[in-house]
Design an enzyme around this catalytic site. Structure first.
Site, mmCIF file in Angstrom:
data_model
loop_
_atom_site.group_PDB
_atom_site.id
_atom_site.type_symbol
_atom_site.label_atom_id
_atom_site.label_comp_id
_atom_site.label_asym_id
_atom_site.label_seq_id
_atom_site.Cartn_x
_atom_site.Cartn_y
_atom_site.Cartn_z
ATOM 1 N N SER A 581 34.317 45.047 28.656
ATOM 2 C CA SER A 581 34.622 45.778 29.871
ATOM 3 C C SER A 581 36.131 45.956 29.963
ATOM 4 C CB SER A 581 34.031 45.046 31.073
ATOM 5 O OG SER A 581 33.887 45.912 32.165
ATOM 6 N N ASP A 666 25.045 52.341 31.419
ATOM 7 C CA ASP A 666 26.125 51.547 31.990
ATOM 8 C C ASP A 666 26.668 52.208 33.258
ATOM 9 O OD1 ASP A 666 28.460 50.026 32.497
ATOM 10 O OD2 ASP A 666 28.689 49.590 30.376
ATOM 11 N N HIS A 701 25.521 47.899 31.808
ATOM 12 C CA HIS A 701 26.733 47.106 31.608
ATOM 13 C C HIS A 701 26.437 45.678 31.176
ATOM 14 C CE1 HIS A 701 31.053 46.971 32.029
ATOM 15 N NE2 HIS A 701 31.012 45.888 32.759
#
Length: 729
Positions: A581, A666, A701
């Site tokens: 991330s 995501d 995610h």
């Protein structure tokens, strides 16, 4: 109260918690000239797999008079069959390249899953006469949420069996379990896509009946008023920002729900919770630089909301309630590391706040837990969490809980009872599995309720952890936490995996993870660099790693890498890096800056197209990130972000071996950021090193859902590292 958490897909290889960036990708100006094809992904004429080559469709993006050409902007359309074909081709290529590790991957998967206790349950906590816990059944992917009335010897009541709810679904996540004050109703959220858009459902715990009420597009949590029929919840806008709070009455259609608050400022997100006292419903709005709270009596849910303290840029605070006062943790009056204040419920603006715990320049106040006789402070000093016990009527008796290890993570756990003299806390270290303790605040006696069992021949005495310090170019000492099997030789020849995050003020604590043993037992050193941008060393540590100081995050990681090499832990041919991330942005930046330092890099759900993403406010979460990264609509911020944005700084040179992982759905970092980045790297890089893109076509995610399935992804990551380290077993 950050909007993003580190994704579970890579956290499985790191800690077991934590969590983080941003957004996705797309932007402004046009001009398209088309190229022709996506080249075929595999050659049938040779045994060597040939990587996919994405077509180039130049798009001009002009800001502040500066024009960038994005050849892969076309990948932004998730529904485009050509995009799906390209992602599938990359997956096929990854599978072909990693075919020689398939047996190793299977072994790693079975090894990791084999350490997990199949039939297991959490430590119960008691609330309103019931003991609540979560348990797992052998071979099942999802938890069973259950309770028992009065005593743990009572009959079990299954509130929700997530395995049944997940049947036939490629992805399933339950969230926001919340029982009504009368103990009869359960509210919970369900996400079946992995976009973190939950539908709230309700269940009658007396009859087992699912109520017809459905509330879509929420954060998943419903907060009960004291009438047992009214709930408050948070709705998301098209960019997935939490922007409205609604009030729902059971038995009525959600279309009739009453909007009680609209957060119109796109740089803020809103949320709702109930105080520990069950007296008030609190509605909060938060940005990086300011918060604002409103409240309503939980027994009078239709009353008008009252503002506690109007928002002011730079004034941060959060709120809890006890007795006749609100307790406020705040940075008011330059309290960089925060202090604790209180104010009467009827007089809540900041001029009425009175100091309870003073600001300390060397100690960051992370949080509090209020009891009738005691106040517990969760503090961070020298990179480690401390728990401070304070008696309300005798402040001279303040003391700290002793944990007895050099590097660890600890935190306040679930403590719903105001009258209790027992604090429940969690504890873990790089060598100690996750543990739950009850601590008697009167006698100072600790009771270990549970240490997570690691199935097999695990013995924590076989491993050693330590805290060392690298020195940054500006003289700053960067903490690095290490773990390895005892007997390590500092001969510069140990394969080493260095992980970091470094954004949003989120601290990466040195906690235990049983899957990591598969690397440690094969000779790896595992290291966490506690770089600036996190909050390990206090609030200033965060301030020194964001906005126009963001490059400190990257150079700190590089300095930590060089330290491990200089101290003979490893060498550049044995050093691996990992982040996800916002930590994926870190990976992208360091491979542009110092690619020769690393043998291999894993970038998970990486935020790499920084400028384009931050210019596009339609992308989830972008507007709330301006105080983290800067707003590129301002030229100074644009120029600075452009100077480090990984996608924009790819150039013709040698890069390390790289594995890039993402999820099609995501919601935090859109899939097309890593997809575009890999395509551009393929076009530009001058080496023959591996470059692999793996897209989970069913997940977002956090990667795959379930208890065991995510470890397929972990096994792939570990096999990638081991293959490059020449460890084939």
């Amino acid at each position: 109260m950050k909007k993003l958490k580190p994704a579970a897909a890579y956290v499985g290889t790191l800690l077991s918690a934590s969590l983080v960036v941003g957004t996705g990708c797309s932007t402004s100006n046009t001009t398209t000239a088309t190229n022709t094809t996506i080249e075929q992904t595999e050659s049938t004429a040779t045994a060597e797999p040939i990587p996919p080559v994405a077509k180039k469709v130049p798009k001009e993006l002009t800001t502040h008079g500066d024009t960038r050409i994005d050849n892969y902007y076309w990948m932004n359309q998730r529904e485009d069959p050509e995009v799906i074909a390209y992602l599938n081709a990359e997956n096929d290529y990854t599978k072909s390249v990693m075919a020689d590790t398939e047996e190793l991957q299977e072994k790693l998967f079975k090894e990791i899953v084999g350490r997990i206790k199949q039939t297991d349950e959490s430590v119960p906590y008691k609330k309103s006469g019931y003991f609540y816990y979560t348990r797992f059944e052998a071979g099942k992917e999802y938890p069973v949420y259950a309770r028992k009335k009065g005593t743990m010897e009572a009959a079990e009541e299954v509130m929700l069996n997530a395995n049944q709810r997940a049947e036939g679904l490629g992805y399933y996540a339950a969230a926001g379990m919340n029982v009504s004050p009368n103990n009869n109703l359960l509210a919970f959220g369900e996400d079946t896509v992995s976009r973190r858009q939950y539908t709230i459902r309700f269940k009658n715990l007396q009859t087992g009946e699912l109520l017809p009420d459905r509330i879509p597009n929420t954060t998943g949590a419903a907060v009960w008023a004291n009438d047992n029929k009214t709930v408050f919840y948070t709705m998301k806008d098209p960019s997935l920002r939490s922007y409205k709070i609604f009030r729902h009455t059971l038995g009525t259609p959600s279309s009739q729900d009453k909007e009680v608050y609209h957060e119109a400022d796109e740089t803020f997100g809103t949320f709702v919770y109930k105080t520990k006292s069950d007296k008030y419903i609190i509605i909060g709005s938060s940005s990086t630089m300011a918060q604002e709270y409103r409240y309503v009596d939980a027994s009078n849910p239709t009353a008008t909301l009252k503002v506690i303290q109007p928002r002011e840029r730079g004034l941060e605070y959060d709120v809890d309630h006890f007795g006749d006062s609100f307790y406020i943790r705040t940075n008011k009056d330059g309290a960089t590391n925060f202090k604790l204040m209180k104010t009467p419920v009827g007089k809540t603006t900041k001029e009425n706040w009175k100091e309870v715990i003073a600001h300390r320049p060397d100690t960051y106040l992370e949080g509090t837990e209020i009891f009738k006789d005691y106040l517990v402070l969760q503090e961070r000093k020298n990179g480690l969490t401390q728990l401070r016990i304070k008696k309300w009527n005798d402040p001279k008796t303040d003391y700290y809980v002793d944990f007895g290890e050099e590097a660890y993570t600890a935190g306040i756990s679930i403590n719903p009872d105001f009258d209790s003299k027992v604090l429940r806390y969690s504890y873990s270290s790089l060598t100690t599995p996750s543990s739950t303790y009850d601590f008697n605040m009167v006698t100072k006696e600790k009771t270990l309720l549970k240490e997570q069992e690691v199935v097999g021949d695990f013995d924590k005495n076989n491993y050693e952890s330590k805290r060392v310090y690298a020195t940054a170019d500006d003289g700053t000492k960067i903490p690095v936490s290490l773990v390895y099997r005892k007997g390590l030789k500092l001969d510069g020849n140990n394969p080493t995996l260095l992980y970091a995050y470094g954004s949003y003020g989120i601290s990466m604590n040195p906690g235990f993870n049983s899957s990591r043993l598969s690397l440690l037992d094969r000779g790896f050193v595992y290291a966490i660099a506690h770089i600036r941008g996190g909050q390990e060393m206090g609030r200033q540590w965060y301030e020194d790693g964001k906005m126009m100081k963001k490059k400190n995050t990257f150079t700190d990681f590089i300095d930590a890498s060089e330290f491990l090499i200089d101290q003979k832990y490893t060498n550049p041919d044995k050093l691996f890096a990992q982040g996800g991330s916002a930590g994926g942005l870190l990976m992208g930046a360091v491979v542009n800056m110092r690619p020769e330092l690393y043998k291999g890099v894993h970038a998970a759900v990486p935020f790499v197209d920084v400028v384009t993403t931050m210019l596009d406010t339609s992308i989830p979460l972008t507007t709330g990130e301006f105080d983290e990264w800067g707003n590129p609509a301002e030229k100074a911020a644009y120029d600075y972000m452009l100077s480090y944005s990984p996608y924009d700084n790819v150039e013709a040179k040698a890069y390390p071996n790289m594995l890039v992982t993402t999820g099609l759905h995501d919601s935090q970092v859109q899939y097309f950021e890593p997809a575009k980045w890999v395509a551009k790297l393929r076009e530009m890089k001058t080496d023959d090193n591996l470059l692999l893109l793996q897209t989970n076509m069913e997940a977002g995610h956090g990667g795959a859902s379930g208890r065991f399935r995510p470890y397929r992804e972990t096994a792939l990551q570990y096999a990638f590292f081991l293959k490059l380290a020449g460890i084939n077993e």
